[in-house]
Design a protein around this motif. Structure first.
Motif, mmCIF file in Angstrom:
data_model
loop_
_atom_site.group_PDB
_atom_site.id
_atom_site.type_symbol
_atom_site.label_atom_id
_atom_site.label_comp_id
_atom_site.label_asym_id
_atom_site.label_seq_id
_atom_site.Cartn_x
_atom_site.Cartn_y
_atom_site.Cartn_z
ATOM 1 N N ALA A 146 57.355 -42.426 15.381
ATOM 2 C CA ALA A 146 56.766 -43.272 16.333
ATOM 3 C C ALA A 146 56.579 -44.589 15.785
ATOM 4 O O ALA A 146 55.795 -44.689 14.587
ATOM 5 C CB ALA A 146 55.337 -42.446 16.677
ATOM 6 N N PHE A 147 56.999 -45.724 16.398
ATOM 7 C CA PHE A 147 56.734 -47.064 15.800
ATOM 8 C C PHE A 147 55.536 -47.515 16.925
ATOM 9 O O PHE A 147 55.803 -47.591 18.035
ATOM 10 C CB PHE A 147 58.004 -47.946 15.907
ATOM 11 N N VAL A 148 54.561 -48.150 16.088
ATOM 12 C CA VAL A 148 53.533 -48.835 16.817
ATOM 13 C C VAL A 148 53.233 -50.292 16.743
ATOM 14 O O VAL A 148 53.051 -50.530 15.313
ATOM 15 C CB VAL A 148 52.078 -48.182 16.527
ATOM 16 N N GLY A 149 53.579 -51.233 17.681
ATOM 17 C CA GLY A 149 53.373 -52.594 17.334
ATOM 18 C C GLY A 149 54.275 -53.380 17.988
ATOM 19 O O GLY A 149 54.528 -53.298 19.212
ATOM 20 N N ASP A 202 50.337 -42.064 23.164
ATOM 21 C CA ASP A 202 51.477 -41.021 24.131
ATOM 22 C C ASP A 202 52.657 -41.217 23.149
ATOM 23 O O ASP A 202 53.472 -40.197 23.089
ATOM 24 C CB ASP A 202 51.838 -41.698 25.391
ATOM 25 N N ALA A 203 52.922 -42.202 22.260
ATOM 26 C CA ALA A 203 54.007 -42.193 21.236
ATOM 27 C C ALA A 203 53.832 -41.595 20.164
ATOM 28 O O ALA A 203 54.652 -40.858 19.579
ATOM 29 C CB ALA A 203 54.270 -43.748 21.118
ATOM 30 N N VAL A 204 52.500 -41.416 19.660
ATOM 31 C CA VAL A 204 52.159 -40.655 18.316
ATOM 32 C C VAL A 204 52.082 -39.269 18.528
ATOM 33 O O VAL A 204 52.223 -38.339 17.685
ATOM 34 C CB VAL A 204 50.999 -41.461 17.852
ATOM 35 N N ASP A 205 51.926 -38.762 19.789
ATOM 36 C CA ASP A 205 51.666 -37.406 19.944
ATOM 37 C C ASP A 205 52.655 -36.450 19.421
ATOM 38 O O ASP A 205 53.631 -36.437 19.840
ATOM 39 C CB ASP A 205 51.534 -37.107 21.311
ATOM 40 N N GLY A 206 52.247 -35.651 18.476
ATOM 41 C CA GLY A 206 53.225 -34.809 17.754
ATOM 42 C C GLY A 206 54.245 -35.217 16.860
ATOM 43 O O GLY A 206 55.032 -34.637 16.461
ATOM 44 N N TYR A 211 54.887 -45.127 12.127
ATOM 45 C CA TYR A 211 55.292 -46.650 11.426
ATOM 46 C C TYR A 211 54.716 -47.693 12.192
ATOM 47 O O TYR A 211 54.856 -47.938 13.335
ATOM 48 C CB TYR A 211 56.863 -46.733 11.469
ATOM 49 N N THR A 212 54.163 -48.713 11.335
ATOM 50 C CA THR A 212 53.422 -50.013 11.902
ATOM 51 C C THR A 212 54.062 -51.096 11.079
ATOM 52 O O THR A 212 54.633 -50.930 9.871
ATOM 53 C CB THR A 212 52.176 -50.104 12.195
ATOM 54 N N ASP A 237 44.809 -45.953 13.259
ATOM 55 C CA ASP A 237 43.642 -45.539 12.576
ATOM 56 C C ASP A 237 43.792 -44.182 12.574
ATOM 57 O O ASP A 237 44.694 -43.525 12.712
ATOM 58 C CB ASP A 237 42.545 -46.117 13.257
ATOM 59 N N GLU A 238 42.772 -43.528 11.916
ATOM 60 C CA GLU A 238 42.764 -42.294 11.583
ATOM 61 C C GLU A 238 42.697 -41.264 12.953
ATOM 62 O O GLU A 238 43.269 -40.163 13.006
ATOM 63 C CB GLU A 238 41.263 -41.692 10.878
ATOM 64 N N ALA A 239 41.968 -41.815 13.646
ATOM 65 C CA ALA A 239 42.124 -41.147 15.285
ATOM 66 C C ALA A 239 43.609 -40.956 15.884
ATOM 67 O O ALA A 239 43.900 -39.789 16.191
ATOM 68 C CB ALA A 239 41.072 -41.580 16.231
ATOM 69 N N LEU A 240 44.123 -42.106 15.605
ATOM 70 C CA LEU A 240 45.538 -41.974 16.042
ATOM 71 C C LEU A 240 46.540 -41.318 15.143
ATOM 72 O O LEU A 240 47.331 -40.408 15.901
ATOM 73 C CB LEU A 240 46.268 -43.442 16.080
ATOM 74 N N MET A 241 46.183 -41.265 13.902
ATOM 75 C CA MET A 241 46.962 -40.251 13.215
ATOM 76 C C MET A 241 46.829 -38.673 13.349
ATOM 77 O O MET A 241 47.617 -37.909 13.226
ATOM 78 C CB MET A 241 46.802 -40.650 11.758
ATOM 79 N N ASP A 242 45.617 -38.489 13.614
ATOM 80 C CA ASP A 242 45.246 -37.080 14.113
ATOM 81 C C ASP A 242 46.103 -36.541 15.066
ATOM 82 O O ASP A 242 46.134 -35.615 15.411
ATOM 83 C CB ASP A 242 43.697 -37.103 14.464
ATOM 84 N N ALA A 243 46.411 -37.469 16.128
ATOM 85 C CA ALA A 243 47.432 -37.210 17.184
ATOM 86 C C ALA A 243 48.739 -36.676 16.793
ATOM 87 O O ALA A 243 49.386 -36.076 17.497
ATOM 88 C CB ALA A 243 47.264 -38.129 18.365
ATOM 89 N N ALA A 244 49.026 -37.082 15.741
ATOM 90 C CA ALA A 244 50.399 -36.998 15.239
ATOM 91 C C ALA A 244 50.670 -35.148 14.693
ATOM 92 O O ALA A 244 49.502 -34.662 14.633
ATOM 93 C CB ALA A 244 50.773 -37.673 14.010
ATOM 94 N N ALA A 245 51.709 -34.949 14.394
ATOM 95 C CA ALA A 245 51.718 -33.577 13.638
ATOM 96 C C ALA A 245 51.127 -33.480 12.330
ATOM 97 O O ALA A 245 50.850 -34.563 11.888
ATOM 98 C CB ALA A 245 53.440 -33.271 13.246
ATOM 99 N N PRO A 246 50.414 -32.257 12.047
ATOM 100 C CA PRO A 246 49.688 -32.017 10.956
ATOM 101 C C PRO A 246 50.249 -32.657 9.565
ATOM 102 O O PRO A 246 49.789 -32.916 8.714
ATOM 103 C CB PRO A 246 49.426 -30.559 10.812
#
Length: 299
Positions: A146-149, A202-206, A211-212, A237-246
């Motif tokens: 996932a690329f954010v930005g 939505d992009a980061v989920d799982g 990457y930014t 941020d940490e909340a967004l990273m929490d949405a990614a895979a563990p």
């Protein structure tokens, strides 16, 4: 003669071979007794150091060249400069503002030309990115990045690299900073599976990797206020990273602005692979040059 102006100058098998050579701690001395011209219109900590050490590791001699020493299209034409440098060096690697400069150099076919960064792409960074991901996950087929930005030069090259290696790419960013239709066509040509999202979540989920990049790149300083406003909802941020895979890792090509595109907690946190990623710039450069000036000559 082969050049490396963008990642898709390699096919998937060649890209994998470059990554294999990058991981080789005893690379072939393909530059023994030869030089590489490093032309820098734009300064860079990582690019200069990684390239100089990569050339050294292959037995060669790097020569760092300031723009004032060349006067591209002011004192001498790009073509005349390239012909001159080809008389001294086995390769010309250039970090430029305008991608057309690299295309003019390569069109002469007098020496292999490598793109160290242009407004169109940053393929050397992309090599380091996928090398870092391969170190983490092995085969990238089926992985989600996932690329954010900003859909900028860094993103375009990354998208080509992960696509060639079979990973899925998700992009989240403001509507005005996404890919062009021509970019989408180019990604489709290499088989990149890409989706575009209005929300970073939505992009980061799982995702396996997040990457930014900076919101404002070199040469865009006049756009700072407008960009800061546009990208405010796309901070990692940490909340967004929490949405990614563990097991997800965080990547950033640097330099980073903590508190803008990424928080310090993520940048310096346990998921961050930013420093191995930066170190891989050198290994990736070594692999690319070993292939381009060795096996690539015969391909």
């Amino acid at each position: 003669m082969r050049h490396f102006l963008e990642v898709d100058d390699l096919d998937a098998a060649e890209l994998r071979r470059v990554l294999e050579l990058a991981a080789d701690n005893d690379p072939p001395a393909v530059l023994a007794g030869r030089g590489v011209a490093l032309v820098f219109e734009k300064p860079s900590n990582r690019t200069r150091n990684s390239m100089e050490m990569a050339v050294f590791a292959l037995g060669g001699h790097p020569v760092y060249i300031w723009p004032e020493e060349l006067g591209l299209d002011t004192r001498e034409s790009v073509e005349d400069v390239t012909h001159t440098l080809a008389g001294y060096h086995a390769c010309v690697a250039a970090r430029v503002f305008d991608h057309a400069v690299l295309e003019r150099m390569a069109a002469l076919d007098v020496v292999p030309v490598v793109n160290l960064l242009s407004d169109a792409g940053h393929p050397m960074q992309a090599l380091a990115d996928v090398l870092t991901l391969a170190d983490e996950f092995g085969d990238l087929a089926g992985r989600i990045v996932a690329f954010v930005g900003d859909g900028n030069n860094v993103f375009r090259s990354l998208a080509l690299a992960v696509g060639l290696l079979g990973a899925e790419l998700r992009f989240a960013g403001p509507a005005d900073y996404r890919l062009s239709d021509s970019d989408r066509d180019r990604l489709a040509a290499v088989g990149t599976l890409i989706s575009e999202h209005d929300r970073a979540l939505d992009a980061v989920d799982g995702a396996d990797a997040v990457y930014t990049d900076v919101w404002t790149s070199m040469g865009q300083e006049a756009e700072v206020d407008r960009r800061n406003l546009a990208f405010e909802a796309f901070r990692v941020d940490e909340a967004l990273m929490d949405a990614a895979a563990p097991h997800a890792v965080f990547l950033h090509c640097l330099p980073a602005h903590r508190g803008q595109e990424v928080t310090g907690e993520v940048m310096d946190g346990p998921a961050s692979r930013v420093w191995p990623q930066a170190a891989n710039r050198m290994h990736a450069a070594r692999g690319l040059l070993a292939w381009l000036l060795g096996e690539g000559v015969e391909s």
